[in-house]
Design a protein around this motif. Structure first.
Motif, PDB file in Angstrom:
ATOM      1  N   TYR A  65     108.643 -17.617  61.214  1.00 16.34           N
ATOM      2  CA  TYR A  65     109.090 -17.225  62.606  1.00 16.34           C
ATOM      3  C   TYR A  65     109.860 -18.009  63.406  1.00 16.34           C
ATOM      4  O   TYR A  65     110.744 -18.154  64.170  1.00 16.34           O
ATOM      5  CB  TYR A  65     107.524 -17.088  63.444  1.00 16.34           C
ATOM      6  CG  TYR A  65     107.825 -17.022  64.783  1.00 16.34           C
ATOM      7  CD1 TYR A  65     107.913 -15.526  65.430  1.00 16.34           C
ATOM      8  CD2 TYR A  65     107.438 -18.045  65.758  1.00 16.34           C
ATOM      9  CE1 TYR A  65     108.316 -15.487  66.803  1.00 16.34           C
ATOM     10  CE2 TYR A  65     107.688 -18.001  67.160  1.00 16.34           C
ATOM     11  CZ  TYR A  65     107.939 -16.694  67.623  1.00 16.34           C
ATOM     12  OH  TYR A  65     108.333 -16.772  69.016  1.00 16.34           O
ATOM     13  N   ALA A  69     113.515 -17.968  65.077  1.00 18.60           N
ATOM     14  CA  ALA A  69     113.709 -18.484  66.558  1.00 18.60           C
ATOM     15  C   ALA A  69     114.716 -19.562  66.668  1.00 18.60           C
ATOM     16  O   ALA A  69     115.483 -19.192  67.517  1.00 18.60           O
ATOM     17  CB  ALA A  69     112.340 -18.611  67.185  1.00 18.60           C
ATOM     18  N   TYR A  73     118.196 -19.099  68.781  1.00 19.04           N
ATOM     19  CA  TYR A  73     118.429 -19.576  69.703  1.00 19.04           C
ATOM     20  C   TYR A  73     119.864 -20.632  69.565  1.00 19.04           C
ATOM     21  O   TYR A  73     120.456 -20.659  70.504  1.00 19.04           O
ATOM     22  CB  TYR A  73     117.327 -20.985  69.960  1.00 19.04           C
ATOM     23  CG  TYR A  73     117.408 -21.536  71.187  1.00 19.04           C
ATOM     24  CD1 TYR A  73     116.307 -21.200  72.149  1.00 19.04           C
ATOM     25  CD2 TYR A  73     118.252 -22.948  71.420  1.00 19.04           C
ATOM     26  CE1 TYR A  73     116.484 -21.704  73.317  1.00 19.04           C
ATOM     27  CE2 TYR A  73     118.130 -23.504  72.631  1.00 19.04           C
ATOM     28  CZ  TYR A  73     117.291 -22.863  73.740  1.00 19.04           C
ATOM     29  OH  TYR A  73     117.219 -23.614  74.689  1.00 19.04           O
ATOM     30  N   LEU A 100     113.029 -16.819  74.094  1.00 21.24           N
ATOM     31  CA  LEU A 100     112.834 -17.202  72.646  1.00 21.24           C
ATOM     32  C   LEU A 100     111.893 -18.329  72.466  1.00 21.24           C
ATOM     33  O   LEU A 100     111.365 -18.747  71.563  1.00 21.24           O
ATOM     34  CB  LEU A 100     114.320 -17.731  72.063  1.00 21.24           C
ATOM     35  CG  LEU A 100     115.309 -16.568  71.428  1.00 21.24           C
ATOM     36  CD1 LEU A 100     116.505 -16.852  71.002  1.00 21.24           C
ATOM     37  CD2 LEU A 100     114.574 -15.872  70.057  1.00 21.24           C
ATOM     38  N   THR A 101     111.627 -18.966  73.674  1.00 19.74           N
ATOM     39  CA  THR A 101     110.838 -20.219  73.705  1.00 19.74           C
ATOM     40  C   THR A 101     109.683 -19.999  74.613  1.00 19.74           C
ATOM     41  O   THR A 101     108.777 -20.860  75.058  1.00 19.74           O
ATOM     42  CB  THR A 101     111.780 -21.349  74.343  1.00 19.74           C
ATOM     43  OG1 THR A 101     112.189 -21.206  75.768  1.00 19.74           O
ATOM     44  CG2 THR A 101     112.671 -21.797  73.444  1.00 19.74           C
ATOM     45  N   GLU A 106     104.928 -17.064  71.707  1.00 22.75           N
ATOM     46  CA  GLU A 106     104.505 -17.721  70.814  1.00 22.75           C
ATOM     47  C   GLU A 106     102.936 -17.638  70.461  1.00 22.75           C
ATOM     48  O   GLU A 106     102.552 -17.534  69.337  1.00 22.75           O
ATOM     49  CB  GLU A 106     104.871 -19.210  70.751  1.00 22.75           C
ATOM     50  CG  GLU A 106     106.215 -19.319  70.843  1.00 22.75           C
ATOM     51  CD  GLU A 106     106.764 -20.755  70.750  1.00 22.75           C
ATOM     52  OE1 GLU A 106     105.846 -21.958  71.099  1.00 22.75           O
ATOM     53  OE2 GLU A 106     107.887 -21.336  70.758  1.00 22.75           O
ATOM     54  N   PHE A 156     115.589 -10.052  65.884  1.00 27.04           N
ATOM     55  CA  PHE A 156     114.840 -11.155  65.581  1.00 27.04           C
ATOM     56  C   PHE A 156     114.197 -10.751  64.214  1.00 27.04           C
ATOM     57  O   PHE A 156     114.023 -11.843  63.248  1.00 27.04           O
ATOM     58  CB  PHE A 156     113.536 -11.178  66.450  1.00 27.04           C
ATOM     59  CG  PHE A 156     112.813 -12.448  66.539  1.00 27.04           C
ATOM     60  CD1 PHE A 156     112.792 -13.128  67.673  1.00 27.04           C
ATOM     61  CD2 PHE A 156     112.229 -12.855  65.331  1.00 27.04           C
ATOM     62  CE1 PHE A 156     112.149 -14.282  67.579  1.00 27.04           C
ATOM     63  CE2 PHE A 156     111.640 -13.963  65.516  1.00 27.04           C
ATOM     64  CZ  PHE A 156     111.485 -14.936  66.672  1.00 27.04           C
TER      65      PHE A 156
END
Length: 277
Positions: A65, A69, A73, A100-101, A106, A156
């Motif tokens: 993962y 990401a 990014y 994404l962050t 997450e 993704f």
């Protein structure tokens, strides 16, 4: 004598007799998304459909993962740099960088992994509820955001398999795709794509807004695009009227080329006048 076919989406309408040398030309009518005329060979791009991953060890899936990401990014940062001088694009790209962050995303992914999910399943479990809420909205803008988020999810999943797209294939060509994210529009434009044709999309989507900002002619909603347009087939994209001509005759190509050149000349004249004191 044979017939030339005029299509709206996937439906043929009003056929009429034409000479033999026009028999291979087809006209697809859909939604004019970004003005302009483009001529070139078709290049198919698909950014999803990667095979499922069977492993479900939480630690290794978490690393997969994070790697996906990081890959995405990096690609979004490239797009941001490439479009930094185009008004309105950077805020759109920044919204995806924040996604994404996002610590909530997450946390949800990690929780699903610890419950035994694969990275693909975990990302889908975290993002699909948001997609469904947006797509069920009566607000057309929110509905468009749901479609874009679905494309982001597919991208993704592809990144989880370290899938890298060769954007250079688009140089001098017209991109034919199921749908496109803003990332892909920017990178395809940087690679030299001259037009876009997609099966789905909307006028209010970020993808369409970027295509207009980049002056990239686009027609969206051509539902049969991937199944009826073969690789390297000559195309004309008319982003003014929402027409895609498949296998244009030399006469048709010349007519559209003159129209393209005339519009570009007018644009340059207007730009010069706008810069006068």
């Amino acid at each position: 004598r044979r017939q030339r076919q005029m299509c709206i989406g996937d439906r043929a309408i009003s056929p009429g007799s034409v000479p033999e040398n026009l028999a291979s030309e087809r006209v697809l009518k859909a939604i004019a998304a970004s003005p302009g005329i483009a001529l070139g060979p078709a290049r198919s791009f698909s950014f999803g459909g990667e095979p499922a991953h069977e492993e479900s060890h939480a630690a290794s899936e978490w690393h997969r993962y994070l790697a996906a990401a990081e890959l995405l990014y990096s690609e979004w940062e490239q797009a941001r740099a490439a479009a930094a001088d185009v008004p309105g694009i950077v805020p759109i790209i920044d919204s995806y960088l924040r996604l994404l962050t996002d610590p909530t995303l997450e946390k949800q992914v990690r929780s699903a992994l610890e419950a035994g999910a694969t990275a693909e399943q975990a990302v889908r479990q975290a993002v699909e509820p948001i997609i469904n809420r947006l797509r069920c909205s009566s607000d057309p803008l929110l509905h468009e955001r749901g479609t874009e988020l679905e494309q982001f999810l597919q991208r993704f999943v592809a990144a989880l398999h370290r899938h890298r797209t060769d954007y250079n294939r688009a140089a001098g060509a017209i991109v034919v795709a199921p749908a496109l994210t803003p990332l892909e529009v920017v990178l395809l434009h940087r690679a030299g794509a001259c037009g876009l044709v997609t099966a789905v999309g909307g006028i209010a989507s970020h993808t369409t807004i970027l295509a207009r900002s980049l002056r990239l002619p686009a027609v969206i909603g051509v539902r049969s695009a991937l199944s009826t347009i073969a690789e390297d087939t000559p195309l004309v994209v008319d982003g003014y009227t929402g027409v895609v001509v498949v296998n244009p005759t030399p006469l048709t190509s010349r007519r559209y080329a003159r129209h393209r050149d005339s519009q570009e000349w007018r644009r340059r004249i207007l730009v010069r006048f706008s810069q006068l004191p």
